[in-house]
Design a protein around this motif. Structure first.
Motif, mmCIF file in Angstrom:
data_model
loop_
_atom_site.group_PDB
_atom_site.id
_atom_site.type_symbol
_atom_site.label_atom_id
_atom_site.label_comp_id
_atom_site.label_asym_id
_atom_site.label_seq_id
_atom_site.Cartn_x
_atom_site.Cartn_y
_atom_site.Cartn_z
ATOM 1 N N VAL A 222 0.852 -1.191 0.000
ATOM 2 C CA VAL A 222 0.000 0.000 0.000
ATOM 3 C C VAL A 222 0.882 1.233 0.000
ATOM 4 N N GLY A 223 1.736 1.380 0.972
ATOM 5 C CA GLY A 223 2.766 2.401 1.067
ATOM 6 C C GLY A 223 2.490 3.750 0.429
ATOM 7 N N GLY A 224 1.267 4.241 0.445
ATOM 8 C CA GLY A 224 0.959 5.548 -0.111
ATOM 9 C C GLY A 224 0.835 5.566 -1.625
ATOM 10 N N GLN A 225 1.014 4.436 -2.264
ATOM 11 C CA GLN A 225 0.944 4.369 -3.721
ATOM 12 C C GLN A 225 -0.497 4.150 -4.170
ATOM 13 N N ASN A 226 -0.743 4.440 -5.408
ATOM 14 C CA ASN A 226 -2.068 4.194 -5.973
ATOM 15 C C ASN A 226 -2.090 2.772 -6.520
ATOM 16 N N TYR A 227 -2.259 1.814 -5.624
ATOM 17 C CA TYR A 227 -2.118 0.406 -5.987
ATOM 18 C C TYR A 227 -3.197 -0.086 -6.943
ATOM 19 N N LEU A 228 -4.398 0.465 -6.902
ATOM 20 C CA LEU A 228 -5.422 0.046 -7.869
ATOM 21 C C LEU A 228 -5.011 0.432 -9.290
ATOM 22 N N THR A 229 -4.616 1.675 -9.469
ATOM 23 C CA THR A 229 -4.170 2.131 -10.788
ATOM 24 C C THR A 229 -2.934 1.366 -11.229
ATOM 25 N N ASP A 230 -2.007 1.122 -10.294
ATOM 26 C CA ASP A 230 -0.802 0.361 -10.632
ATOM 27 C C ASP A 230 -1.163 -1.042 -11.120
ATOM 28 N N PHE A 231 -2.119 -1.681 -10.456
ATOM 29 C CA PHE A 231 -2.545 -3.017 -10.869
ATOM 30 C C PHE A 231 -3.166 -2.975 -12.265
ATOM 31 N N TYR A 232 -4.093 -2.055 -12.480
ATOM 32 C CA TYR A 232 -4.748 -1.939 -13.786
ATOM 33 C C TYR A 232 -3.718 -1.682 -14.892
ATOM 34 N N ASN A 233 -2.779 -0.781 -14.631
ATOM 35 C CA ASN A 233 -1.753 -0.465 -15.630
ATOM 36 C C ASN A 233 -0.849 -1.660 -15.910
ATOM 37 N N THR B 253 -1.720 -15.239 -12.478
ATOM 38 C CA THR B 253 -1.575 -16.479 -11.719
ATOM 39 C C THR B 253 -1.332 -16.244 -10.235
ATOM 40 N N GLU B 254 -0.888 -15.060 -9.876
ATOM 41 C CA GLU B 254 -0.775 -14.659 -8.474
ATOM 42 C C GLU B 254 -0.912 -13.146 -8.412
ATOM 43 N N PHE B 255 -1.689 -12.661 -7.446
ATOM 44 C CA PHE B 255 -1.709 -11.232 -7.171
ATOM 45 C C PHE B 255 -2.046 -11.033 -5.705
ATOM 46 N N ALA B 256 -1.481 -9.974 -5.123
ATOM 47 C CA ALA B 256 -1.719 -9.697 -3.708
ATOM 48 C C ALA B 256 -1.313 -8.272 -3.385
ATOM 49 N N LEU B 257 -1.926 -7.761 -2.372
ATOM 50 C CA LEU B 257 -1.596 -6.450 -1.822
ATOM 51 C C LEU B 257 -0.854 -6.704 -0.517
ATOM 52 N N LEU C 213 -13.408 -7.999 -18.194
ATOM 53 C CA LEU C 213 -12.483 -7.918 -19.325
ATOM 54 C C LEU C 213 -12.430 -9.271 -20.026
ATOM 55 N N SER C 214 -12.714 -9.285 -21.297
ATOM 56 C CA SER C 214 -12.703 -10.554 -22.030
ATOM 57 C C SER C 214 -11.304 -11.144 -22.139
ATOM 58 N N TRP C 215 -10.276 -10.323 -22.015
ATOM 59 C CA TRP C 215 -8.905 -10.796 -22.205
ATOM 60 C C TRP C 215 -8.205 -11.213 -20.920
ATOM 61 N N VAL C 216 -8.805 -10.999 -19.759
ATOM 62 C CA VAL C 216 -8.277 -11.597 -18.523
ATOM 63 C C VAL C 216 -9.016 -12.914 -18.365
ATOM 64 N N PHE C 217 -8.297 -13.989 -18.665
ATOM 65 C CA PHE C 217 -8.925 -15.297 -18.781
ATOM 66 C C PHE C 217 -8.996 -16.050 -17.457
ATOM 67 N N ARG C 218 -7.992 -15.868 -16.603
ATOM 68 C CA ARG C 218 -7.934 -16.533 -15.304
ATOM 69 C C ARG C 218 -7.238 -15.606 -14.314
ATOM 70 N N TYR C 219 -7.546 -15.798 -13.030
ATOM 71 C CA TYR C 219 -6.791 -15.112 -11.983
ATOM 72 C C TYR C 219 -6.873 -15.903 -10.692
ATOM 73 N N SER C 220 -5.856 -15.713 -9.859
ATOM 74 C CA SER C 220 -5.788 -16.420 -8.591
ATOM 75 C C SER C 220 -5.059 -15.565 -7.565
ATOM 76 N N TRP C 221 -5.689 -15.347 -6.433
ATOM 77 C CA TRP C 221 -5.096 -14.589 -5.334
ATOM 78 C C TRP C 221 -3.950 -15.377 -4.729
ATOM 79 N N PHE C 222 -2.955 -14.656 -4.240
ATOM 80 C CA PHE C 222 -1.850 -15.265 -3.517
ATOM 81 C C PHE C 222 -1.975 -14.794 -2.084
ATOM 82 N N MET C 223 -2.308 -15.550 -1.200
ATOM 83 C CA MET C 223 -2.148 -16.938 -0.927
ATOM 84 C C MET C 223 -3.167 -17.407 0.086
ATOM 85 N N CYS C 224 -3.195 -18.693 0.322
ATOM 86 C CA CYS C 224 -3.990 -19.274 1.397
ATOM 87 C C CYS C 224 -3.021 -20.071 2.258
#
Length: 124
Positions: free
Chosen positions: A27-38, A55-59, A82-93
């Motif tokens: 998080v660190g004061g950054q715009n993490y949503l925009t960073d992820f989208y970009n 295949t992995e994403f996390a904050l 988005l039709s072009w994001v075919f799969r996603y998986s959070w990291f971690m359990c």
């Protein structure tokens, strides 16, 4: 996107069906949503408009549980539309709650955390 454009340009004649990526940010004061989208959009462009598998994403820390839930809810909705994001998986359990207590989909006893419930039972 280091390395990926070079690989794709050198792999002429290869059949590449999708582009797998990972994304982590504090998080660190950054715009993490925009960073992820970009980042995801840049991967799509660099991959020649091939489907993306996140295949992995996390904050990361110091994200609060509320920030994690807000983030995961927003990016899942975005990716699902988005039709072009075919799969996603959070990291971690993990049941090792000391490793990543705010970002795990599981509690120490292996049951779903609040974040795990948001991820698992999202209406999207």
């Amino acid at each position: 996107m280091r390395g990926r454009p070079t690989f794709l340009s050198l792999c002429t004649g290869c059949q590449i069906d999708f582009v797998p990526i990972h994304w982590y940010e504090s998080v660190g004061g950054q715009n993490y949503l925009t960073d992820f989208y970009n980042y995801v959009g840049a991967a799509y462009a660099a991959g020649g408009n091939r489907p993306i598998w996140v295949t992995e994403f996390a904050l990361w820390d110091p994200a609060t549980e509320a920030q994690q839930e807000n983030f995961i809810g927003q990016v899942m909705l975005w990716m699902d539309n988005l039709s072009w994001v075919f799969r996603y998986s959070w990291f971690m359990c993990t049941s090792d709650y000391n490793l990543e207590p705010q970002g795990s989909l599981c509690n120490a006893d292996g049951s779903l955390s609040t974040l795990g419930n948001v991820y698992t039972y999202s209406p999207f």
